[in-house]
Design a protein around this motif. Structure first.
Motif, PDB file in Angstrom:
ATOM      1  N   LYS A   1      -9.864  -1.138  15.431  1.00  0.00           N
ATOM      2  CA  LYS A   1      -8.969  -0.022  15.694  1.00  0.00           C
ATOM      3  C   LYS A   1      -9.272   0.534  17.085  1.00  0.00           C
ATOM      4  O   LYS A   1     -10.440   0.715  17.445  1.00  0.00           O
ATOM      5  CB  LYS A   1      -9.150   1.086  14.648  1.00  0.00           C
ATOM      6  CG  LYS A   1      -8.232   2.289  14.846  1.00  0.00           C
ATOM      7  CD  LYS A   1      -6.776   1.928  14.645  1.00  0.00           C
ATOM      8  CE  LYS A   1      -5.868   3.133  14.837  1.00  0.00           C
ATOM      9  NZ  LYS A   1      -4.426   2.756  14.691  1.00  0.00           N
TER      10      LYS A   1
ATOM     11  N   GLY B   1      -5.125   5.115   4.120  1.00  0.00           N
ATOM     12  CA  GLY B   1      -3.730   4.972   4.495  1.00  0.00           C
ATOM     13  C   GLY B   1      -3.231   5.977   5.505  1.00  0.00           C
ATOM     14  O   GLY B   1      -2.028   6.096   5.729  1.00  0.00           O
TER      15      GLY B   1
ATOM     16  N   PRO C   1      -3.202   3.010  10.504  1.00  0.00           N
ATOM     17  CA  PRO C   1      -3.202   1.557  10.326  1.00  0.00           C
ATOM     18  C   PRO C   1      -4.319   0.906  11.132  1.00  0.00           C
ATOM     19  O   PRO C   1      -4.666   1.370  12.223  1.00  0.00           O
ATOM     20  CB  PRO C   1      -1.830   1.142  10.868  1.00  0.00           C
ATOM     21  CG  PRO C   1      -1.544   2.164  11.943  1.00  0.00           C
ATOM     22  CD  PRO C   1      -2.159   3.462  11.452  1.00  0.00           C
TER      23      PRO C   1
ATOM     24  N   GLN D   1      -8.936  -7.351   7.572  1.00  0.00           N
ATOM     25  CA  GLN D   1      -8.371  -7.477   6.232  1.00  0.00           C
ATOM     26  C   GLN D   1      -9.089  -6.546   5.263  1.00  0.00           C
ATOM     27  O   GLN D   1     -10.271  -6.233   5.434  1.00  0.00           O
ATOM     28  CB  GLN D   1      -8.509  -8.924   5.729  1.00  0.00           C
ATOM     29  CG  GLN D   1      -7.842  -9.958   6.609  1.00  0.00           C
ATOM     30  CD  GLN D   1      -8.204 -11.380   6.198  1.00  0.00           C
ATOM     31  OE1 GLN D   1      -9.186 -11.602   5.497  1.00  0.00           O
ATOM     32  NE2 GLN D   1      -7.409 -12.332   6.646  1.00  0.00           N
TER      33      GLN D   1
ATOM     34  N   TRP E   1      -9.664  -6.236   1.020  1.00  0.00           N
ATOM     35  CA  TRP E   1      -9.530  -6.961  -0.243  1.00  0.00           C
ATOM     36  C   TRP E   1      -9.948  -6.053  -1.399  1.00  0.00           C
ATOM     37  O   TRP E   1     -10.940  -5.331  -1.309  1.00  0.00           O
ATOM     38  CB  TRP E   1     -10.422  -8.207  -0.247  1.00  0.00           C
ATOM     39  CG  TRP E   1     -10.048  -9.216   0.808  1.00  0.00           C
ATOM     40  CD1 TRP E   1     -10.294  -9.133   2.144  1.00  0.00           C
ATOM     41  CD2 TRP E   1      -9.370 -10.445   0.602  1.00  0.00           C
ATOM     42  NE1 TRP E   1      -9.815 -10.236   2.793  1.00  0.00           N
ATOM     43  CE2 TRP E   1      -9.236 -11.072   1.871  1.00  0.00           C
ATOM     44  CE3 TRP E   1      -8.862 -11.099  -0.528  1.00  0.00           C
ATOM     45  CZ2 TRP E   1      -8.619 -12.300   2.038  1.00  0.00           C
ATOM     46  CZ3 TRP E   1      -8.251 -12.336  -0.361  1.00  0.00           C
ATOM     47  CH2 TRP E   1      -8.120 -12.911   0.898  1.00  0.00           C
TER      48      TRP E   1
ATOM     49  N   GLN F   1      -6.034  -9.676  -1.324  1.00  0.00           N
ATOM     50  CA  GLN F   1      -5.804  -8.962  -0.075  1.00  0.00           C
ATOM     51  C   GLN F   1      -4.723  -7.907  -0.267  1.00  0.00           C
ATOM     52  O   GLN F   1      -3.686  -8.164  -0.881  1.00  0.00           O
ATOM     53  CB  GLN F   1      -5.392  -9.923   1.040  1.00  0.00           C
ATOM     54  CG  GLN F   1      -5.323  -9.244   2.404  1.00  0.00           C
ATOM     55  CD  GLN F   1      -5.060 -10.225   3.535  1.00  0.00           C
ATOM     56  OE1 GLN F   1      -5.119 -11.444   3.342  1.00  0.00           O
ATOM     57  NE2 GLN F   1      -4.771  -9.705   4.713  1.00  0.00           N
ATOM     58  N   ILE F   2      -4.993  -6.712   0.244  1.00  0.00           N
ATOM     59  CA  ILE F   2      -4.055  -5.613   0.102  1.00  0.00           C
ATOM     60  C   ILE F   2      -3.702  -5.045   1.464  1.00  0.00           C
ATOM     61  O   ILE F   2      -4.411  -5.250   2.454  1.00  0.00           O
ATOM     62  CB  ILE F   2      -4.625  -4.482  -0.793  1.00  0.00           C
ATOM     63  CG1 ILE F   2      -5.919  -3.928  -0.190  1.00  0.00           C
ATOM     64  CG2 ILE F   2      -4.844  -4.981  -2.218  1.00  0.00           C
ATOM     65  CD1 ILE F   2      -6.473  -2.712  -0.918  1.00  0.00           C
ATOM     66  N   HIS F   3      -2.584  -4.317   1.498  1.00  0.00           N
ATOM     67  CA  HIS F   3      -2.140  -3.645   2.720  1.00  0.00           C
ATOM     68  C   HIS F   3      -1.928  -2.177   2.377  1.00  0.00           C
ATOM     69  O   HIS F   3      -1.122  -1.851   1.504  1.00  0.00           O
ATOM     70  CB  HIS F   3      -0.849  -4.261   3.244  1.00  0.00           C
ATOM     71  CG  HIS F   3      -0.324  -3.601   4.481  1.00  0.00           C
ATOM     72  ND1 HIS F   3      -1.009  -3.606   5.672  1.00  0.00           N
ATOM     73  CD2 HIS F   3       0.825  -2.897   4.703  1.00  0.00           C
ATOM     74  CE1 HIS F   3      -0.324  -2.944   6.584  1.00  0.00           C
ATOM     75  NE2 HIS F   3       0.799  -2.496   6.018  1.00  0.00           N
ATOM     76  N   ILE F   4      -2.650  -1.287   3.048  1.00  0.00           N
ATOM     77  CA  ILE F   4      -2.562   0.147   2.767  1.00  0.00           C
ATOM     78  C   ILE F   4      -1.825   0.811   3.915  1.00  0.00           C
ATOM     79  O   ILE F   4      -2.359   0.932   5.015  1.00  0.00           O
ATOM     80  CB  ILE F   4      -3.965   0.764   2.602  1.00  0.00           C
ATOM     81  CG1 ILE F   4      -4.783  -0.014   1.558  1.00  0.00           C
ATOM     82  CG2 ILE F   4      -3.863   2.225   2.207  1.00  0.00           C
ATOM     83  CD1 ILE F   4      -6.219   0.433   1.445  1.00  0.00           C
ATOM     84  N   ASP F   5      -0.595   1.228   3.658  1.00  0.00           N
ATOM     85  CA  ASP F   5       0.217   1.810   4.728  1.00  0.00           C
ATOM     86  C   ASP F   5       0.524   3.287   4.528  1.00  0.00           C
ATOM     87  O   ASP F   5       1.268   3.880   5.310  1.00  0.00           O
ATOM     88  CB  ASP F   5       1.520   1.026   4.889  1.00  0.00           C
ATOM     89  CG  ASP F   5       2.331   0.948   3.595  1.00  0.00           C
ATOM     90  OD1 ASP F   5       1.947   1.628   2.622  1.00  0.00           O
ATOM     91  OD2 ASP F   5       3.317   0.195   3.556  1.00  0.00           O
TER      92      ASP F   5
ATOM     93  N   LYS G   1       0.096   4.787  -1.221  1.00  0.00           N
ATOM     94  CA  LYS G   1      -0.230   3.403  -1.557  1.00  0.00           C
ATOM     95  C   LYS G   1      -1.717   3.278  -1.895  1.00  0.00           C
ATOM     96  O   LYS G   1      -2.091   2.575  -2.842  1.00  0.00           O
ATOM     97  CB  LYS G   1       0.107   2.494  -0.369  1.00  0.00           C
ATOM     98  CG  LYS G   1      -0.144   1.011  -0.619  1.00  0.00           C
ATOM     99  CD  LYS G   1       0.723   0.446  -1.720  1.00  0.00           C
ATOM    100  CE  LYS G   1       0.550  -1.050  -1.883  1.00  0.00           C
ATOM    101  NZ  LYS G   1       1.005  -1.813  -0.687  1.00  0.00           N
TER     102      LYS G   1
END
Length: 510
Positions: free
Chosen positions: A15, A55, A58, A63, A65, A70-74, A78
Motif C-alpha cells: 500500500k 475494508g 484497498p 492477497q 485468504w 482468497q477473498i476481496h474486501i472492498d 463486506k
C-alpha cells in the motif's frame, strides 16, 4: 487452543499513499483459537494494515485468504459479512444515539405484527450484552455523547462482539480504559479465544502483549521484521525489532538551564486523562514529554494551556499560582501554545502572513482607534527575519507557504507575547528537515532568553536532540524522568511501553 491451519492469511500486502510506501510485502497469518499481537513504532504501518483488513482502504497488491479461500474486501460491510470485525482506536459512534440504539443498530427488536421497535426489549438486550462481556451496568438510554471515553470504547467493543465474528481485530483498545476495565476486556478476549476465534491484538504496550498473546509480529517502516513466540522473547529483543539500528543518541547541544525554578507542577490531575503528575522546570530549560496513545502526555500539555476540563492540583509559574480554565487565562499568565494541527487550530490560512503573526499583538499595536501599520510591519518583518520564514512577502496568504514555514508563523505570533512558558504539541509533524533545524534553533534562542519550553513529541530522536530532560508518561502517570543526553531510543520506549516494569519471558500464555 490454536489450530495449525490458518484461519486468516495476508500475503505480501502493498500500500502506498501519493507514491510513498506505507506497507511493503507484509504477510501475517492468524490461527483459530490464537491471540496474535501486532506491534511497531509510530508510522510502522499497523493502522494501514488494519484499515485494509476492515475494508476501509484497498490494498495496492497482495492477497487475503480466509479458510483457504482468497477473498476481496472492498467495504466494511463486506468485511463484517465475512466474519471480520475491527474495533478501531477511533470511537466510530454516532453521538446522538443511545447506547441501546448503537448496540442493536439494524437489529432492533419489534413488536409482533407491527413495525414498531420494542423499546423495552431493546434496552434489556443492550444492558445484558454489556454485563455479559464486561460485568458493567451502563444505562442503555444514555446518549453516546454523554458517556466517558472509556464507556464509549466498551460500547464499541460490545457491538463488535455481538456480531459473533470469526476474526476480531483490536486496535489499541485499552488506551482509554481503567485497569479494572482492561481486566474485564482481557477476560472477554480469552473467552473468545477458547471459542475458536482468531484475534489480532494491536498495542503499543509490551506488557499487554505479554499478558494476552501467544504470538507477536513486528512491523517497521511498513515491512515485516520479526515474529516471535511471546513466552520466549524478551522486551529488549522486541524493542530492538521495533527500532532496528536507529540512531540512539541525538547530537549534543548546549544546555541553557539556569538555577531559577520557573515552573512547578504538583499533583496535577484530570480525571480519565492523567493523575497526580508532579514536575518542575528551570528558566532556560527545554523539557520533553512523550508517551504512547492514551498515556496522557498530550492531555497534560493541553491542560497547561487551559484546554482540559476538571483540573486539580497546583501550578506555579514565575512565582504566581495559576490553574488555567481557558486559553485566555493561560495567555494572560504568560503561556503560549503551538498546537499539533496547525491548519485547524494554529493559523488562519486565508489571512496574510502579516495578519497571522500580528494576531496576538493587536492590543499593543493600537494607536488611538487604529492599528499602527508602521509598527505592525516592523514587528512582522523582525519575526520573519528572526525565524527565517520563507515567504513572497508579508501580504502573501498563509496557505501559499510550505508546511514548515506555516509552522514557523505559528511560533512567530507567540514570540511577540513575551511568554514565560511555551508549549508545543508535535511541533515538527509534516515539516521538512531544513525547517525542523530552524524551528529547533528558534526554541534554543527562546530558552537562552530564559523561557521554559515544553515539547510533546512521539519522535524520540527529536526529544533527545532538542531537550534537557524527558518526562515519560504511561497510562496517565508520569513513570520516569530521563536525562536527554544520557538516554536512548530503547530506554525511552521501554518505559513508555511498560517493558521496564514487567517482563515478557516466563509469563503464562496457555
Amino acid at each position: 487452543m490454536a489450530s495449525n491451519t490458518p484461519l486468516l492469511a495476508l500475503h505480501q500486502i502493498d500500500k502506498a499513499f501519493d507514491g510513498v510506501p506505507a506497507l511493503r510485502q507484509v504477510s501475517l497469518v492468524l490461527a483459530a483459537g490464537e491471540i496474535h499481537g501486532l506491534i511497531g513504532h509510530n508510522g510502522a504501518g499497523k493502522s494501514t494494515l488494519i484499515k485494509i483488513l476492515g475494508g476501509l482502504q484497498p490494498a495496492d497488491g497482495g492477497q487475503i485468504w480466509l479458510d483457504g479461500r482468497q477473498i476481496h474486501i472492498d467495504s466494511p460491510g463486506k468485511a463484517r459479512a465475512l466474519g471480520i470485525e475491527i474495533v478501531h482506536q477511533e470511537r466510530l459512534l454516532a453521538p446522538t444515539l443511545t447506547v441501546a440504539e448503537t448496540l442493536l443498530s439494524g437489529e432492533e427488536p419489534v413488536w409482533p405484527g407491527l413495525r414498531l421497535i420494542n423499546r423495552r426489549r431493546l434496552r434489556h438486550v443492550a444492558r445484558q450484552a454489556i454485563q455479559h462481556y464486561f460485568g458493567l451496568d451502563i444505562n442503555p438510554d444514555s446518549l453516546i455523547a454523554d458517556l466517558s471515553v472509556a464507556e464509549q470504547q466498551i460500547v464499541q467493543i460490545t457491538r463488535a462482539l455481538r456480531h459473533s465474528p470469526r476474526v476480531l481485530v483490536f486496535d489499541e483498545p485499552t488506551a482509554a480504559l481503567a485497569r479494572h476495565e482492561v481486566t474485564a476486556l482481557f477476560k472477554a478476549i480469552r473467552r473468545l479465544r477458547e471459542q475458536g476465534l482468531a484475534v489480532l491484538y494491536v498495542s503499543h504496550y509490551l506488557d499487554e502483549i505479554s499478558e494476552l498473546c501467544q504470538q507477536v509480529s513486528v512491523l517497521r517502516d511498513g515491512r515485516n521484521v520479526a515474529q516471535h513466540t511471546v513466552s520466549t522473547v524478551t522486551p529488549h529483543q522486541l524493542i530492538h525489532d521495533m527500532l532496528g539500528n536507529a540512531l540512539r543518541e541525538g547530537p549534543p547541544r548546549q544546555s541553557q538551564r539556569r538555577e531559577q525554578t520557573l515552573l512547578q507542577v504538583t499533583a496535577l490531575s484530570a480525571e480519565g486523562r492523567f493523575r497526580e503528575v508532579s514536575f518542575s522546570a528551570r528558566s532556560g530549560e527545554i523539557l520533553g514529554i512523550t508517551g504512547l496513545l492514551g498515556s496522557g502526555g498530550k492531555a497534560l500539555v493541553r491542560a497547561l494551556f487551559g484546554l482540559e476540563s476538571g483540573l486539580t492540583g497546583t501550578i506555579i509559574l514565575n512565582g504566581r499560582p495559576l490553574l488555567p480554565r481557558t486559553p485566555h487565562q493561560a495567555v494572560k499568565q504568560g503561556i503560549a501554545f503551538v498546537p499539533e494541527d496547525r491548519r485547524a487550530n494554529g493559523i488562519a490560512p486565508a489571512l496574510s502572513v502579516r495578519e497571522n503573526i500580528a494576531l496576538t499583538s493587536l492590543t499593543s499595536l493600537v494607536s488611538g482607534l487604529f492599528i499602527d501599520r508602521r509598527r505592525e510591519q516592523a514587528l512582522v518583518a523582525g519575526n520573519i527575519e528572526r525565524l527565517g520564514i520563507r515567504t513572497p512577502g508579508m501580504e502573501a496568504p498563509l496557505r501559499a507557504l510550505s508546511g514548515g514555514n506555516q509552522q514557523k508563523v505559528v511560533l512567530a505570533k507567540w514570540l511577540n507575547t513575551d511568554a514565560w512558558l511555551y508549549l508545543l504539541d508535535e511541533p515538527t509533524v509534516g515539516v521538512d528537515i531544513g525547517a525542523k533545524a530552524e524551528i529547533y534553533q528558534a526554541l534554543h534562542n527562546l530558552a537562552a532568553e530564559g523561557a521554559v519550553i515544553i515539547v510533546f513529541s512521539a519522535d524520540l530522536l527529536e526529544l533527545q536532540s532538542l531537550c534537557d530532560r524527558i518526562l515519560v508518561m504511561a497510562r496517565g502517570k508520569l513513570v520516569k524522568t530521563l536525562d536527554a543526553a544520557a538516554t536512548d531510543h530503547h530506554e525511552l520506549l521501554a518505559w513508555a511501553s511498560g517493558a521496564v516494569s514487567g517482563t515478557l519471558a516466563g509469563a503464562s500464555h496457555e
